[in-house]
Design a protein around this motif. Structure first.
Motif, PDB file in Angstrom:
ATOM      1  N   LEU A   1       0.840  -1.191   0.000  1.00 51.12           N
ATOM      2  CA  LEU A   1       0.000   0.000   0.000  1.00 51.12           C
ATOM      3  C   LEU A   1       0.878   1.245   0.000  1.00 51.12           C
ATOM      4  CD1 LEU A   1      -2.539  -1.021   2.801  1.00 51.12           C
ATOM      5  CD2 LEU A   1      -3.004  -0.982   0.347  1.00 51.12           C
ATOM      6  N   ASP A   2       0.408   2.330  -0.633  1.00 52.76           N
ATOM      7  CA  ASP A   2       1.131   3.571  -0.456  1.00 52.76           C
ATOM      8  C   ASP A   2       0.739   4.172   0.891  1.00 52.76           C
ATOM      9  OD1 ASP A   2      -1.284   5.024  -0.773  1.00 52.76           O
ATOM     10  OD2 ASP A   2      -0.918   5.375  -2.902  1.00 52.76           O
ATOM     11  N   PHE A   3       1.439   5.210   1.286  1.00 50.02           N
ATOM     12  CA  PHE A   3       1.273   5.751   2.624  1.00 50.02           C
ATOM     13  C   PHE A   3      -0.164   6.204   2.889  1.00 50.02           C
ATOM     14  CE2 PHE A   3       1.893   9.574   5.498  1.00 50.02           C
ATOM     15  CZ  PHE A   3       1.902   8.823   6.653  1.00 50.02           C
ATOM     16  N   ALA A   4      -0.742   6.940   1.963  1.00 48.68           N
ATOM     17  CA  ALA A   4      -2.101   7.455   2.165  1.00 48.68           C
ATOM     18  C   ALA A   4      -3.105   6.324   2.297  1.00 48.68           C
ATOM     19  CB  ALA A   4      -2.483   8.385   1.018  1.00 48.68           C
ATOM     20  N   ASP A   5      -2.965   5.288   1.467  1.00 49.28           N
ATOM     21  CA  ASP A   5      -3.899   4.165   1.535  1.00 49.28           C
ATOM     22  C   ASP A   5      -3.730   3.382   2.832  1.00 49.28           C
ATOM     23  OD1 ASP A   5      -5.108   4.762  -0.862  1.00 49.28           O
ATOM     24  OD2 ASP A   5      -3.867   3.388  -2.045  1.00 49.28           O
ATOM     25  N   TYR A   6      -2.479   3.264   3.300  1.00 46.04           N
ATOM     26  CA  TYR A   6      -2.272   2.554   4.555  1.00 46.04           C
ATOM     27  C   TYR A   6      -2.919   3.300   5.715  1.00 46.04           C
ATOM     28  CZ  TYR A   6      -0.224   0.141   8.483  1.00 46.04           C
ATOM     29  OH  TYR A   6      -0.084  -0.555   9.651  1.00 46.04           O
ATOM     30  N   VAL A   7      -2.719   4.612   5.761  1.00 46.12           N
ATOM     31  CA  VAL A   7      -3.328   5.412   6.824  1.00 46.12           C
ATOM     32  C   VAL A   7      -4.841   5.255   6.789  1.00 46.12           C
ATOM     33  CG1 VAL A   7      -3.744   7.763   7.627  1.00 46.12           C
ATOM     34  CG2 VAL A   7      -1.435   7.068   6.961  1.00 46.12           C
ATOM     35  N   LYS A   8      -5.411   5.267   5.589  1.00 49.02           N
ATOM     36  CA  LYS A   8      -6.861   5.107   5.451  1.00 49.02           C
ATOM     37  C   LYS A   8      -7.307   3.743   5.959  1.00 49.02           C
ATOM     38  CE  LYS A   8      -8.459   6.773   1.696  1.00 49.02           C
ATOM     39  NZ  LYS A   8      -8.795   6.946   0.248  1.00 49.02           N
ATOM     40  N   SER A   9      -6.498   2.705   5.710  1.00 48.99           N
ATOM     41  CA  SER A   9      -6.871   1.354   6.144  1.00 48.99           C
ATOM     42  C   SER A   9      -6.858   1.224   7.664  1.00 48.99           C
ATOM     43  CB  SER A   9      -5.934   0.311   5.518  1.00 48.99           C
ATOM     44  OG  SER A   9      -4.661   0.288   6.161  1.00 48.99           O
ATOM     45  N   ILE A  10      -5.991   1.976   8.335  1.00 47.09           N
ATOM     46  CA  ILE A  10      -5.908   1.939   9.793  1.00 47.09           C
ATOM     47  C   ILE A  10      -6.972   2.834  10.416  1.00 47.09           C
ATOM     48  CG2 ILE A  10      -4.443   2.416  11.796  1.00 47.09           C
ATOM     49  CD1 ILE A  10      -3.645  -0.073  10.187  1.00 47.09           C
ATOM     50  N   GLY A  11      -7.218   3.970   9.801  1.00 46.92           N
ATOM     51  CA  GLY A  11      -8.287   4.836  10.270  1.00 46.92           C
ATOM     52  C   GLY A  11      -7.892   5.825  11.348  1.00 46.92           C
ATOM     53  N   ASP A  12      -6.599   5.914  11.654  1.00 40.41           N
ATOM     54  CA  ASP A  12      -6.132   6.847  12.686  1.00 40.41           C
ATOM     55  C   ASP A  12      -4.789   7.395  12.226  1.00 40.41           C
ATOM     56  OD1 ASP A  12      -5.087   8.130  14.938  1.00 40.41           O
ATOM     57  OD2 ASP A  12      -6.013   6.719  16.334  1.00 40.41           O
ATOM     58  N   GLU A  13      -4.844   8.544  11.565  1.00 46.59           N
ATOM     59  CA  GLU A  13      -3.633   9.077  10.945  1.00 46.59           C
ATOM     60  C   GLU A  13      -2.569   9.450  11.974  1.00 46.59           C
ATOM     61  OE1 GLU A  13      -5.573  13.531  10.280  1.00 46.59           O
ATOM     62  OE2 GLU A  13      -5.574  12.061   8.661  1.00 46.59           O
ATOM     63  N   ARG A  14      -3.000   9.991  13.094  1.00 50.36           N
ATOM     64  CA  ARG A  14      -2.027  10.389  14.108  1.00 50.36           C
ATOM     65  C   ARG A  14      -1.340   9.178  14.733  1.00 50.36           C
ATOM     66  NH1 ARG A  14      -0.884  15.172  16.134  1.00 50.36           N
ATOM     67  NH2 ARG A  14       0.434  15.196  17.993  1.00 50.36           N
ATOM     68  N   LEU A  15      -2.106   8.107  14.983  1.00 48.71           N
ATOM     69  CA  LEU A  15      -1.516   6.888  15.525  1.00 48.71           C
ATOM     70  C   LEU A  15      -0.451   6.342  14.583  1.00 48.71           C
ATOM     71  CD1 LEU A  15      -1.376   4.468  17.479  1.00 48.71           C
ATOM     72  CD2 LEU A  15      -3.244   3.439  16.166  1.00 48.71           C
ATOM     73  N   VAL A  16      -0.736   6.337  13.284  1.00 49.60           N
ATOM     74  CA  VAL A  16       0.230   5.812  12.323  1.00 49.60           C
ATOM     75  C   VAL A  16       1.517   6.628  12.356  1.00 49.60           C
ATOM     76  CG1 VAL A  16       0.712   5.408   9.877  1.00 49.60           C
ATOM     77  CG2 VAL A  16      -1.516   4.792  10.808  1.00 49.60           C
ATOM     78  N   ILE A  17       1.409   7.937  12.325  1.00 48.06           N
ATOM     79  CA  ILE A  17       2.618   8.770  12.321  1.00 48.06           C
ATOM     80  C   ILE A  17       3.367   8.646  13.641  1.00 48.06           C
ATOM     81  CG2 ILE A  17       3.526  11.103  12.081  1.00 48.06           C
ATOM     82  CD1 ILE A  17       1.209  11.731  10.214  1.00 48.06           C
ATOM     83  N   ASP A  18       2.644   8.657  14.760  1.00 53.24           N
ATOM     84  CA  ASP A  18       3.296   8.451  16.059  1.00 53.24           C
ATOM     85  C   ASP A  18       4.076   7.140  16.076  1.00 53.24           C
ATOM     86  OD1 ASP A  18       2.187  10.786  17.022  1.00 53.24           O
ATOM     87  OD2 ASP A  18       1.260   9.862  18.769  1.00 53.24           O
TER      88      ASP A  18
END
Length: 229
Positions: free
Chosen positions: A166-183
């Protein structure tokens, strides 16, 4: 140098374009770019992301390995999500996706990446599987740390890292919590730098632009997944 010192702005919620760009720099670095190829076995590292189990199932059906170890107990992040343990839930997901039970081994005790690999190696040995090469399947941003850990605790095996492409944007969307992913990405990069000093992983070069992106995100408050002092 990454020291993992918490800094201001924890309450910030809006993620700016510049912060997204910094996160993309770290995302790109944390992936190894290995081409999936046939291996003696695969270890799928447990996490909060069930997508890793689905990706492992696809690679099994593609004929890239004959045996698959799901590894992982619980962590504070996954205890509620997977109450019977990460490996158990990952295995059930793979079975639902058509991976035969005969191809799956279970390692339900690991509490960190080093244990994932060490305990899975013992499970494979106990099952009589001769391993010359191993595919490590993890979350996309965890590839580099998984690789560095495996090279430290199992140096004689040939390692291929893989994750859902997955690209970064799609992965973040799949997790549903952008801040958690970046943290979590920031915390993972900290571990890539600090773990070799503790003997947990091999040292790897971290480019200046990656370190600069880390520092900016840290100072913007993306620090909830850092190592405890």
């Amino acid at each position: 140098m990454i020291q993992g010192v918490p800094v201001p702005d924890r309450e910030q919620r809006t993620i700016t374009d510049a912060q997204w760009n910094d996160a993309q720099v770290i995302w790109d670095y944390q992936q190894m770019g290995h081409e999936p190829r046939p291996c003696s076995a695969t270890i799928c590292l447990g996490s909060h992301d069930l997508g890793a189990a689905a990706f492992a199932a696809r690679q099994y059906h593609a004929g890239l390995f004959p045996v698959l170890v799901f590894s992982g107990g619980n962590s504070p992040t996954t205890a509620d999500l997977y109450p019977r343990g990460e490996a158990v839930h990952f295995r059930e997901h793979a079975l639902a996706l058509g991976v035969p039970d005969s191809a799956i081994l279970l390692e339900p005790n690991a509490g960190n990446t080093g244990q994932n690999i060490t305990f899975s190696r013992e499970v494979l040995l106990g099952a009589g599987v001769e391993v010359e090469s191993v595919m490590l399947i993890a979350m996309p941003y965890m590839e580099r740390r998984a690789y560095a850990t495996c090279r430290k605790v199992w140096p004689e095996v040939d390692v291929v890292c893989a994750s859902d492409p997955l690209d970064f944007a799609d992965y973040v969307k799949s997790i549903g919590d952008e801040r958690l992913v970046i943290d979590t990405m920031v915390g993972d990069l900290q571990r890539v730098v600090e773990y070799p000093k503790l003997g947990f992983a091999i040292e790897q070069e971290v480019p200046d632009d990656v370190l600069a992106a880390y520092e900016r995100l840290l100072h913007a408050g993306f620090d909830s997944r850092l190592l405890k002092s």
